[in-house]
Write a protein that holds these residues in place. Structure first.
Motif, PDB file in Angstrom:
ATOM      1  N   VAL A 244      76.569  62.924  19.649  1.00  0.00           N
ATOM      2  CA  VAL A 244      75.726  62.114  20.549  1.00  0.00           C
ATOM      3  C   VAL A 244      76.320  60.708  20.647  1.00  0.00           C
ATOM      4  O   VAL A 244      76.604  60.080  19.618  1.00  0.00           O
ATOM      5  N   PRO A 245      76.526  60.191  21.855  1.00  0.00           N
ATOM      6  CA  PRO A 245      77.065  58.836  21.974  1.00  0.00           C
ATOM      7  C   PRO A 245      76.102  57.809  21.348  1.00  0.00           C
ATOM      8  O   PRO A 245      74.872  57.944  21.485  1.00  0.00           O
ATOM      9  N   ILE A 246      76.681  56.822  20.705  1.00  0.00           N
ATOM     10  CA  ILE A 246      75.878  55.774  20.048  1.00  0.00           C
ATOM     11  C   ILE A 246      74.925  55.123  21.051  1.00  0.00           C
ATOM     12  O   ILE A 246      73.782  54.809  20.733  1.00  0.00           O
ATOM     13  N   GLU A 247      75.410  54.948  22.295  1.00  0.00           N
ATOM     14  CA  GLU A 247      74.595  54.271  23.319  1.00  0.00           C
ATOM     15  C   GLU A 247      73.301  55.034  23.591  1.00  0.00           C
ATOM     16  O   GLU A 247      72.255  54.442  23.832  1.00  0.00           O
ATOM     17  N   GLU A 248      73.397  56.372  23.530  1.00  0.00           N
ATOM     18  CA  GLU A 248      72.217  57.190  23.807  1.00  0.00           C
ATOM     19  C   GLU A 248      71.199  57.058  22.662  1.00  0.00           C
ATOM     20  O   GLU A 248      69.993  56.963  22.891  1.00  0.00           O
ATOM     21  N   PHE A 249      71.725  57.019  21.464  1.00  0.00           N
ATOM     22  CA  PHE A 249      70.844  56.803  20.313  1.00  0.00           C
ATOM     23  C   PHE A 249      70.158  55.437  20.413  1.00  0.00           C
ATOM     24  O   PHE A 249      68.952  55.302  20.221  1.00  0.00           O
ATOM     25  N   ALA A 250      70.982  54.418  20.691  1.00  0.00           N
ATOM     26  CA  ALA A 250      70.464  53.049  20.755  1.00  0.00           C
ATOM     27  C   ALA A 250      69.348  52.952  21.791  1.00  0.00           C
ATOM     28  O   ALA A 250      68.302  52.342  21.561  1.00  0.00           O
ATOM     29  N   TYR A 251      69.570  53.593  22.940  1.00  0.00           N
ATOM     30  CA  TYR A 251      68.578  53.566  24.022  1.00  0.00           C
ATOM     31  C   TYR A 251      67.250  54.150  23.534  1.00  0.00           C
ATOM     32  O   TYR A 251      66.186  53.549  23.695  1.00  0.00           O
ATOM     33  N   GLU A 252      67.319  55.324  22.901  1.00  0.00           N
ATOM     34  CA  GLU A 252      66.095  55.997  22.485  1.00  0.00           C
ATOM     35  C   GLU A 252      65.397  55.245  21.334  1.00  0.00           C
ATOM     36  O   GLU A 252      64.174  55.203  21.269  1.00  0.00           O
ATOM     37  N   ILE A 253      66.181  54.634  20.452  1.00  0.00           N
ATOM     38  CA  ILE A 253      65.582  53.834  19.363  1.00  0.00           C
ATOM     39  C   ILE A 253      64.784  52.678  19.971  1.00  0.00           C
ATOM     40  O   ILE A 253      63.632  52.431  19.614  1.00  0.00           O
ATOM     41  N   GLN A 254      65.414  51.986  20.924  1.00  0.00           N
ATOM     42  CA  GLN A 254      64.742  50.849  21.570  1.00  0.00           C
ATOM     43  C   GLN A 254      63.482  51.310  22.315  1.00  0.00           C
ATOM     44  O   GLN A 254      62.439  50.651  22.265  1.00  0.00           O
ATOM     45  N   GLU A 255      63.581  52.467  22.984  1.00  0.00           N
ATOM     46  CA  GLU A 255      62.417  52.989  23.706  1.00  0.00           C
ATOM     47  C   GLU A 255      61.284  53.317  22.732  1.00  0.00           C
ATOM     48  O   GLU A 255      60.117  52.994  22.973  1.00  0.00           O
ATOM     49  N   ALA A 256      61.623  53.963  21.616  1.00  0.00           N
ATOM     50  CA  ALA A 256      60.597  54.384  20.652  1.00  0.00           C
ATOM     51  C   ALA A 256      59.868  53.166  20.077  1.00  0.00           C
ATOM     52  O   ALA A 256      58.628  53.111  20.048  1.00  0.00           O
ATOM     53  N   ILE A 257      60.636  52.168  19.649  1.00  0.00           N
ATOM     54  CA  ILE A 257      60.013  50.980  19.027  1.00  0.00           C
ATOM     55  C   ILE A 257      59.167  50.217  20.054  1.00  0.00           C
ATOM     56  O   ILE A 257      58.012  49.860  19.787  1.00  0.00           O
ATOM     57  N   THR A 258      59.725  50.000  21.240  1.00  0.00           N
ATOM     58  CA  THR A 258      58.994  49.195  22.228  1.00  0.00           C
ATOM     59  C   THR A 258      57.758  49.922  22.769  1.00  0.00           C
ATOM     60  O   THR A 258      56.734  49.295  23.022  1.00  0.00           O
ATOM     61  N   ASP A 259      57.839  51.248  22.895  1.00  0.00           N
ATOM     62  CA  ASP A 259      56.654  52.011  23.362  1.00  0.00           C
ATOM     63  C   ASP A 259      55.457  51.757  22.447  1.00  0.00           C
ATOM     64  O   ASP A 259      54.342  51.497  22.912  1.00  0.00           O
ATOM     65  N   VAL A 260      55.701  51.839  21.133  1.00  0.00           N
ATOM     66  CA  VAL A 260      54.588  51.688  20.188  1.00  0.00           C
ATOM     67  C   VAL A 260      54.056  50.250  20.198  1.00  0.00           C
ATOM     68  O   VAL A 260      52.839  50.026  20.189  1.00  0.00           O
ATOM     69  N   LEU A 261      54.970  49.286  20.243  1.00  0.00           N
ATOM     70  CA  LEU A 261      54.537  47.876  20.220  1.00  0.00           C
ATOM     71  C   LEU A 261      53.671  47.556  21.438  1.00  0.00           C
ATOM     72  O   LEU A 261      52.625  46.908  21.322  1.00  0.00           O
ATOM     73  N   VAL A 262      54.086  48.049  22.602  1.00  0.00           N
ATOM     74  CA  VAL A 262      53.336  47.762  23.837  1.00  0.00           C
ATOM     75  C   VAL A 262      51.965  48.440  23.790  1.00  0.00           C
ATOM     76  O   VAL A 262      50.926  47.818  24.061  1.00  0.00           O
ATOM     77  N   GLU A 263      51.942  49.712  23.401  1.00  0.00           N
ATOM     78  CA  GLU A 263      50.700  50.484  23.419  1.00  0.00           C
ATOM     79  C   GLU A 263      49.640  49.856  22.503  1.00  0.00           C
ATOM     80  O   GLU A 263      48.493  49.635  22.906  1.00  0.00           O
ATOM     81  N   LYS A 264      50.047  49.559  21.274  1.00  0.00           N
ATOM     82  CA  LYS A 264      49.070  49.014  20.307  1.00  0.00           C
ATOM     83  C   LYS A 264      48.601  47.610  20.700  1.00  0.00           C
ATOM     84  O   LYS A 264      47.442  47.255  20.498  1.00  0.00           O
ATOM     85  N   SER A 265      49.499  46.813  21.251  1.00  0.00           N
ATOM     86  CA  SER A 265      49.110  45.446  21.632  1.00  0.00           C
ATOM     87  C   SER A 265      48.115  45.472  22.791  1.00  0.00           C
ATOM     88  O   SER A 265      47.117  44.738  22.781  1.00  0.00           O
ATOM     89  N   LEU A 266      48.369  46.343  23.779  1.00  0.00           N
ATOM     90  CA  LEU A 266      47.446  46.396  24.925  1.00  0.00           C
ATOM     91  C   LEU A 266      46.086  46.956  24.507  1.00  0.00           C
ATOM     92  O   LEU A 266      45.047  46.566  25.031  1.00  0.00           O
ATOM     93  N   LYS A 267      46.119  47.846  23.520  1.00  0.00           N
ATOM     94  CA  LYS A 267      44.860  48.386  22.990  1.00  0.00           C
ATOM     95  C   LYS A 267      44.057  47.255  22.302  1.00  0.00           C
ATOM     96  O   LYS A 267      42.834  47.159  22.446  1.00  0.00           O
ATOM     97  N   ALA A 268      44.772  46.387  21.603  1.00  0.00           N
ATOM     98  CA  ALA A 268      44.106  45.260  20.922  1.00  0.00           C
ATOM     99  C   ALA A 268      43.541  44.267  21.933  1.00  0.00           C
ATOM    100  O   ALA A 268      42.435  43.748  21.760  1.00  0.00           O
ATOM    101  N   VAL A 269      44.292  44.034  23.014  1.00  0.00           N
ATOM    102  CA  VAL A 269      43.807  43.120  24.054  1.00  0.00           C
ATOM    103  C   VAL A 269      42.499  43.646  24.634  1.00  0.00           C
ATOM    104  O   VAL A 269      41.547  42.901  24.871  1.00  0.00           O
ATOM    105  N   LYS A 270      42.445  44.981  24.819  1.00  0.00           N
ATOM    106  CA  LYS A 270      41.243  45.613  25.381  1.00  0.00           C
ATOM    107  C   LYS A 270      40.066  45.452  24.404  1.00  0.00           C
ATOM    108  O   LYS A 270      38.971  45.049  24.793  1.00  0.00           O
ATOM    109  N   LYS A 271      40.342  45.733  23.134  1.00  0.00           N
ATOM    110  CA  LYS A 271      39.259  45.669  22.149  1.00  0.00           C
ATOM    111  C   LYS A 271      38.694  44.245  22.051  1.00  0.00           C
ATOM    112  O   LYS A 271      37.494  44.038  21.983  1.00  0.00           O
ATOM    113  N   TYR A 272      39.565  43.254  22.043  1.00  0.00           N
ATOM    114  CA  TYR A 272      39.114  41.874  21.865  1.00  0.00           C
ATOM    115  C   TYR A 272      38.771  41.193  23.189  1.00  0.00           C
ATOM    116  O   TYR A 272      38.377  40.021  23.203  1.00  0.00           O
ATOM    117  N   ASN A 273      38.986  41.926  24.267  1.00  0.00           N
ATOM    118  CA  ASN A 273      38.618  41.438  25.584  1.00  0.00           C
ATOM    119  C   ASN A 273      39.186  40.043  25.887  1.00  0.00           C
ATOM    120  O   ASN A 273      38.464  39.144  26.326  1.00  0.00           O
TER     121      ASN A 273
END
Ligand code: KG4
Ligand code: ZN
Length: 350
Positions: A244-273
């Motif tokens: 697997v090319p390193i670039e493909e791994f790097a892309y998916e690592i970045q996607e995985a980390i950022t997906d979780v950070l965005v999801e949880k933060s927006l959930k917190a914004v909703k909870k705290y209004n």
């Protein structure tokens, strides 16, 4: 108020002079990162020795650069934790000495809280429109602090009034970038920028392997994170698919980390209004993370004032240490200031 900020929590020696918490008059930084890059990580004792060498020249340069007389400085702000004890001590003891000799008030600052205050600094730009239209972020806000050692979601009700919402149970987001970058053999002391640069070279339409990494805890019924499993998942996938090319791994690592950070933060914004979301810390310099926040806020039609500091104010510096002290001005006698390496984000409001 014009405040001299001092930051020495890890391998950066930084001093800044900031006016009214928003206008940077000088911003000076020395780093021993190149030295630690050779050993693959920060050696605390070496970092502290480098702090000792740099601290006086860095402070002198910061004061010279803004052509300010010492009598025009209103106070000194210094990071007292969290961080490496040897490094912290250099900044704390220097700040105490200066406070005593110059007869200035001293404000001890929590490094993690201070990261958030990078959002209160007006970006230095030649664009007059941007400068005159800049508005201070409104509180209450939800803040996500993502650095090399911490991933914390907090509710900032007002200056100095904070509530912990959630955080990582193991590795921090920055640590996940750093560890997976090392696993992939990417060069550079900080893994985040290395992963981001490799990921930028990958085009999804060229994907042959369709790597899918887990999005840890993305649907959990809380506001916590867990990133330690990512490096195992990367290692396992690599064992089975070594081509697997390193670039493909790097892309998916970045996607995985950022997906979780965005999801949880927006959930917190909703909870705290809240209608303000502040991103801060070294990982906030990640372009994809910022882009994903903006895309999701747009897609979900949320009315959120989303702020992210300019990249040089995401990673460690003394500018937001001074800014934080301005908004949370609680000076104490210099004799009472001491380093606390294990301070938490809600361990003290400042
Ligand atoms: O806040 P910071 O400068 O230092 C700490 O207080 O820890 O954060 C450093 C972290 C490192 O883990 C580094 O890999 C990450 O921030 N980082 C990035 C980027 N720039 C720095 N992570 C992802 N993308 C970036 N562009
Ligand atoms: Zn930091």
């Amino acid at each position: 108020m014009t405040i001299l900020g001092i930051e020495t929590s890890c391998d950066e020696t930084a001093a800044s002079v900031v006016k009214d918490g928003r206008e940077i008059l000088s911003h000076v930084l020395a780093t021993s990162a190149d030295m630690h890059a050779k050993t693959g990580g920060v050696i605390p004792e070496q970092a502290a020795r480098e702090q000792v060498k740099s601290i006086i020249p860095v402070i002198e340069t910061a004061i010279e650069n803004c052509k300010l007389k010492i009598e025009n400085l209103d106070a000194i702000a210094v990071t007292y934790g969290p961080g490496l004890i040897g490094s912290l001590l250099v900044g704390v003891e220097t700040a105490k000495t200066l406070a005593c000799v110059w007869n200035k008030p001293i404000v001890p600052v929590n490094h993690l809280v201070a990261h958030i205050y990078a959002n209160f600094i007006r970006e230095m730009t030649n664009d007059k429109f941007q400068m005159t239209n800049w508005k201070e972020p409104e509180l209450p806000a939800v803040a996500l602090v993502v650095s090399g050692g911490h991933t914390d979601l907090v509710y900032l009700k007002s200056h100095g009034e904070m509530e912990y919402i959630g955080g990582t149970r193991d590795d921090a987001a920055g640590e996940a970038f750093d560890k997976t970058a090392r696993l992939l053999g990417l060069k550079g002391f900080m893994g985040g920028p290395a992963i981001a640069a490799a990921a930028a070279k990958f085009e999804i339409r060229n994907s042959k392997y369709e790597i899918k990494l887990p999005r840890p805890m993305i649907d959990s019924n809380d506001y916590d994170f867990s990133f330690s499993g990512l490096k195992t998942a990367v290692a396992n996938f690599y064992k089975v698919n070594p081509k697997v090319p390193i670039e493909e791994f790097a892309y998916e690592i970045q996607e995985a980390i950022t997906d979780v950070l965005v999801e949880k933060s927006l959930k917190a914004v909703k909870k705290y209004n809240t209608s303000t979301l502040l991103l801060a810390g070294g990982v906030a310099a990640n372009y994809r993370l910022t882009e994903k926040f903006k895309l999701e806020i747009g897609k979900r039609k949320l009315e959120i004032d989303f702020r992210v500091p300019e990249p040089k104010l995401c990673t460690d510096s003394a500018s937001y240490i001074a800014a934080c002290a301005n908004y949370n001005y609680h000076p104490i006698p210099w004799q009472g200031v001491s380093a606390n390496p294990s301070l938490t984000i809600t361990g003290s409001p400042v």
